[in-house]
Design a protein around this motif. Structure first.
Motif, PDB file in Angstrom:
ATOM      1  N   TRP A 146      31.560 -44.406  -8.840  1.00  0.00           N
ATOM      2  CA  TRP A 146      30.411 -45.192  -9.288  1.00  0.00           C
ATOM      3  C   TRP A 146      29.714 -45.815  -8.096  1.00  0.00           C
ATOM      4  N   ARG A 147      28.456 -45.471  -7.892  1.00  0.00           N
ATOM      5  CA  ARG A 147      27.651 -46.027  -6.804  1.00  0.00           C
ATOM      6  C   ARG A 147      27.161 -47.413  -7.217  1.00  0.00           C
ATOM      7  N   ILE A 148      27.976 -48.430  -6.945  1.00  0.00           N
ATOM      8  CA  ILE A 148      27.607 -49.780  -7.340  1.00  0.00           C
ATOM      9  C   ILE A 148      26.514 -50.346  -6.440  1.00  0.00           C
ATOM     10  N   CYS A 249      16.156 -53.583 -15.643  1.00  0.00           N
ATOM     11  CA  CYS A 249      15.573 -52.608 -16.562  1.00  0.00           C
ATOM     12  C   CYS A 249      16.583 -52.128 -17.590  1.00  0.00           C
ATOM     13  N   GLY A 250      17.886 -52.311 -17.312  1.00  0.00           N
ATOM     14  CA  GLY A 250      18.912 -51.885 -18.248  1.00  0.00           C
ATOM     15  C   GLY A 250      19.101 -52.855 -19.392  1.00  0.00           C
ATOM     16  N   GLY A 251      18.946 -54.136 -19.108  1.00  0.00           N
ATOM     17  CA  GLY A 251      19.060 -55.158 -20.135  1.00  0.00           C
ATOM     18  C   GLY A 251      20.466 -55.402 -20.643  1.00  0.00           C
ATOM     19  N   GLY A 252      21.487 -54.872 -19.947  1.00  0.00           N
ATOM     20  CA  GLY A 252      22.872 -55.048 -20.381  1.00  0.00           C
ATOM     21  C   GLY A 252      23.481 -56.332 -19.871  1.00  0.00           C
ATOM     22  N   PRO A 257      22.171 -53.075  -8.682  1.00  0.00           N
ATOM     23  CA  PRO A 257      21.051 -52.742  -7.795  1.00  0.00           C
ATOM     24  C   PRO A 257      20.199 -51.595  -8.335  1.00  0.00           C
ATOM     25  N   LYS A 258      20.844 -50.633  -8.976  1.00  0.00           N
ATOM     26  CA  LYS A 258      20.106 -49.495  -9.534  1.00  0.00           C
ATOM     27  C   LYS A 258      19.195 -49.937 -10.671  1.00  0.00           C
ATOM     28  N   ASP A 259      19.624 -50.935 -11.450  1.00  0.00           N
ATOM     29  CA  ASP A 259      18.778 -51.478 -12.510  1.00  0.00           C
ATOM     30  C   ASP A 259      17.498 -52.061 -11.921  1.00  0.00           C
ATOM     31  N   ILE A 260      17.643 -52.765 -10.813  1.00  0.00           N
ATOM     32  CA  ILE A 260      16.467 -53.367 -10.165  1.00  0.00           C
ATOM     33  C   ILE A 260      15.584 -52.285  -9.554  1.00  0.00           C
ATOM     34  N   ALA A 261      16.210 -51.273  -8.943  1.00  0.00           N
ATOM     35  CA  ALA A 261      15.449 -50.185  -8.320  1.00  0.00           C
ATOM     36  C   ALA A 261      14.584 -49.451  -9.335  1.00  0.00           C
ATOM     37  N   ASN A 262      15.035 -49.403 -10.586  1.00  0.00           N
ATOM     38  CA  ASN A 262      14.301 -48.692 -11.629  1.00  0.00           C
ATOM     39  C   ASN A 262      13.446 -49.604 -12.499  1.00  0.00           C
ATOM     40  N   TRP A 280      16.191 -43.348  -6.593  1.00  0.00           N
ATOM     41  CA  TRP A 280      17.516 -43.681  -7.133  1.00  0.00           C
ATOM     42  C   TRP A 280      17.379 -43.788  -8.640  1.00  0.00           C
ATOM     43  N   LYS A 281      16.939 -42.696  -9.254  1.00  0.00           N
ATOM     44  CA  LYS A 281      16.672 -42.695 -10.688  1.00  0.00           C
ATOM     45  C   LYS A 281      17.944 -42.502 -11.505  1.00  0.00           C
ATOM     46  N   TYR A 282      17.866 -42.911 -12.763  1.00  0.00           N
ATOM     47  CA  TYR A 282      18.972 -42.687 -13.695  1.00  0.00           C
ATOM     48  C   TYR A 282      19.025 -41.211 -14.058  1.00  0.00           C
TER      49      TYR A 282
END
Length: 282
Positions: A146-148, A249-252, A257-262, A280-282
């Motif tokens: 997992w790329r945290i 963007c995930g809202g979980g 960091p990936k949530d912020i990137a997207n 760094w897309k989902y």
């Protein structure tokens, strides 16, 4: 009676063997995923590097010019305009960014905890001038497969101060871009809010968000809008969310960091080491 006792013993050992086997299989799976994630490369273009000097010296740039510069440097219109506003020094910096962008950078894996690794390169990469409120993101850290990643908030660009929450046992503190510029990749993004709000976020962060205890479970075993526990992306998210800007963007429960990137509420300033078409897309 002996038969019954023997049956119970057999059942006991079967259960124990099943549990141990399950644990071993899980550990093996985590290790395999870790080894696969460890093979990350520092992306660089497979197309031709061309001179951008003449384009940078034009009085006005077209959309095609900005697209050319992006594909040659990883710097978007937002970042290009920042650098051109600084005159010749900014142009020279963009050319150096282009050289770093096209160069091949061997990756070094730094294991700092079981199944946790951060990927570095040998060089410190040239980057655009930062502005207060910018966010730095990288996928360089991975836990098993997992790329945290990691993230930081630029609270004072003049001094190069970047607020970060780094690791278990540490508290949030002010670092610098040197904490990101030798990573296998990084992304500089700017939230789509005005400078006045960014100034408030930065002031609030420096006055209230330093010295917070790091905990990777922030949001899971504590409220997301609480600072009893925090981690790198949660800290950045919290600073902006305090002023009504939700960058997750995930809202979980957990923001990464990936949530912020997207997030649709940020725009890219510069990309390095990520495929510029896929980012760094989902």
């Amino acid at each position: 009676m002996k038969g019954k006792k023997l049956s119970k013993k057999i059942i006991f050992w079967i259960v124990c063997s099943a549990i141990i086997g399950t644990i071993l299989i899980a550990c093996l799976g985590l290790q395999i995923a870790f080894m696969i994630a460890d093979k990350i490369e520092c992306w660089h273009p497979d197309y031709e590097m061309v001179s951008i000097k003449s384009v940078l010296n034009q009085q006005e740039l077209s959309d095609e010019d900005y697209e050319l510069i992006y594909r040659q440097t990883g710097v978007t219109k937002l970042g290009v305009d920042r650098m051109l506003a600084r005159g010749q020094r900014g142009k020279q910096q963009l050319i150096k960014i282009q050289e770093d962008f096209f160069a091949e950078h061997p990756v070094q894996n730094d294991l700092f905890a079981p199944l946790v690794c951060t990927d570095y390169i040998e060089d410190d990469i040239t980057y655009v001038d930062l502005e207060d409120g910018d966010i730095i993101l990288t996928s360089s850290t991975h836990l098993s497969g997992w790329r945290i990643g990691h993230s930081g908030l630029v609270t004072n660009a003049s001094f190069g101060s970047i607020l970060q929450a780094n690791a278990i046992g540490d508290t949030s503190t002010l670092g610098s871009m040197r904490d990101f510029s030798d990573r296998v990749n990084f992304m500089i993004v700017s939230p789509k809010v005005d400078k006045e709000l960014k100034a408030k976020v930065c002031r609030y962060a420096e006055e209230n968000l330093i010295g917070k205890v790091y905990d990777p479970t922030a949001g899971v075993f504590s409220k997301k809008d609480s600072l009893s526990k925090t981690q790198c992306a949660h800290l950045v998210w919290y600073a902006y969310n305090h002023f009504g800007v939700d960058l997750d963007c995930g809202g979980g429960l957990v923001v990464t960091p990936k949530d912020i990137a997207n997030s649709p509420l940020v725009e890219i300033v510069q990309v390095f080491g990520f495929d510029i078409d896929n980012l760094w897309k989902y």
